[in-house]
Design a protein around this motif. Structure first.
Motif, PDB file in Angstrom:
ATOM      1  N   GLY A   1      21.802  -2.016  35.101  1.00 34.01           N
ATOM      2  CA  GLY A   1      21.204  -3.165  35.797  1.00 34.01           C
ATOM      3  C   GLY A   1      19.936  -2.774  36.544  1.00 34.01           C
ATOM      4  O   GLY A   1      18.947  -3.514  36.545  1.00 34.01           O
ATOM      5  N   ARG A   2      19.963  -1.615  37.177  1.00 32.55           N
ATOM      6  CA  ARG A   2      18.750  -1.111  37.856  1.00 32.55           C
ATOM      7  C   ARG A   2      17.629  -0.898  36.846  1.00 32.55           C
ATOM      8  O   ARG A   2      16.470  -1.200  37.099  1.00 32.55           O
ATOM      9  CB  ARG A   2      19.033   0.181  38.605  1.00 32.55           C
ATOM     10  N   GLY A   3      18.005  -0.376  35.683  1.00 32.01           N
ATOM     11  CA  GLY A   3      17.009  -0.178  34.619  1.00 32.01           C
ATOM     12  C   GLY A   3      16.419  -1.502  34.153  1.00 32.01           C
ATOM     13  O   GLY A   3      15.212  -1.605  33.922  1.00 32.01           O
ATOM     14  N   LYS A   4      17.263  -2.517  34.011  1.00 34.57           N
ATOM     15  CA  LYS A   4      16.800  -3.847  33.594  1.00 34.57           C
ATOM     16  C   LYS A   4      15.860  -4.426  34.658  1.00 34.57           C
ATOM     17  O   LYS A   4      14.853  -5.047  34.318  1.00 34.57           O
ATOM     18  CB  LYS A   4      18.006  -4.759  33.375  1.00 34.57           C
ATOM     19  N   LEU A   5      16.174  -4.209  35.935  1.00 33.14           N
ATOM     20  CA  LEU A   5      15.283  -4.662  37.007  1.00 33.14           C
ATOM     21  C   LEU A   5      13.948  -3.930  36.959  1.00 33.14           C
ATOM     22  O   LEU A   5      12.895  -4.540  37.155  1.00 33.14           O
ATOM     23  CB  LEU A   5      15.925  -4.441  38.383  1.00 33.14           C
ATOM     24  N   ALA A   6      13.987  -2.625  36.691  1.00 32.87           N
ATOM     25  CA  ALA A   6      12.739  -1.845  36.601  1.00 32.87           C
ATOM     26  C   ALA A   6      11.868  -2.370  35.458  1.00 32.87           C
ATOM     27  O   ALA A   6      10.649  -2.501  35.612  1.00 32.87           O
ATOM     28  CB  ALA A   6      13.060  -0.361  36.402  1.00 32.87           C
ATOM     29  N   GLU A   7      12.486  -2.693  34.311  1.00 38.89           N
ATOM     30  CA  GLU A   7      11.736  -3.286  33.193  1.00 38.89           C
ATOM     31  C   GLU A   7      11.112  -4.614  33.608  1.00 38.89           C
ATOM     32  O   GLU A   7       9.955  -4.896  33.289  1.00 38.89           O
ATOM     33  CB  GLU A   7      12.668  -3.543  31.996  1.00 38.89           C
ATOM     34  N   PHE A   8      11.906  -5.434  34.295  1.00 38.71           N
ATOM     35  CA  PHE A   8      11.424  -6.743  34.747  1.00 38.71           C
ATOM     36  C   PHE A   8      10.231  -6.591  35.696  1.00 38.71           C
ATOM     37  O   PHE A   8       9.231  -7.293  35.580  1.00 38.71           O
ATOM     38  CB  PHE A   8      12.574  -7.504  35.419  1.00 38.71           C
TER      39      PHE A   8
END
Length: 192
Positions: free
Chosen positions: A75-82
């Motif tokens: 989820g943190r990775g998905k936020l970083a992508e966003f």
């Protein structure tokens, strides 16, 4: 932006139940993203299934058990992508603005009442943002908080929410004043 990004961002503040998340959305997130509680619960289910959040059941005495959720590394990775992706300009979609644009087509006094109602709602939201900002900074003044707090994102979005509501209050008050004056002058004109 999708609801998932707003939920993931809210979970950066720590573990939350769906109820706590809905309350967070009502106060701190509503100035930039609106979601109904049932939408949030549905999104939590999807995010957990995708491994972007983890959930666990909390046993409670005298109350139903609850499920709480935490942001996962994925989820943190998905936020970083966003965060890395470009952002689109924001826009306003507001039925009251459409009504004011068409002010001459209907009873202006009805619009004045709606504008005054919206101004009162803005006052209430300003008070909520003030309370939220005070809670976040605690005993620190704003500048110190912004310089030293380990997490400033919620504070900065709170500042934006407050500014938006202050602007809404100013505009609604001004528009109501203009329409009230026009309504009064139209009532004073002799009929032809």
């Amino acid at each position: 932006m999708a609801l998932r990004h707003a939920v993931l961002a809210a979970l950066l503040d720590g573990e939350m139940s769906g109820y706590q998340l809905a309350k967070t959305f009502d106060v701190a997130v509503s100035n930039y993203w609106h979601a109904l509680p049932q939408q949030l619960y549905g999104e939590l289910t999807k995010l957990e299934r995708e491994g972007l959040i983890t959930g666990r059941e909390v046993i409670q005495q005298g109350r139903p058990n609850k499920r709480v959720f935490t942001l996962s590394e994925a989820g943190r990775g998905k936020l970083a992508e966003f965060i890395s992706a470009g952002s689109k300009p924001s826009f306003i979609r507001d039925d009251l603005l459409v009504k004011v644009r068409a002010a001459e087509a209907g009873p202006m006094i009805d619009l004045v009442e709606q504008l005054e109602d919206r101004a009162e709602q803005a006052r209430g939201k300003i008070a909520l943002f003030e309370k939220l900002l005070r809670q976040l900074r605690g005993d620190l003044d704003e500048q110190t908080y912004l310089e030293q707090s380990p997490r400033v994102g919620p504070y900065l979005t709170g500042l934006r929410g407050r500014a938006f509501e202050e602007d809404t209050l100013r505009w609604c008050s001004h528009a109501a004043e203009v329409l009230r004056a026009r309504h009064a002058s139209e009532g004073a004109r002799p009929e032809s």
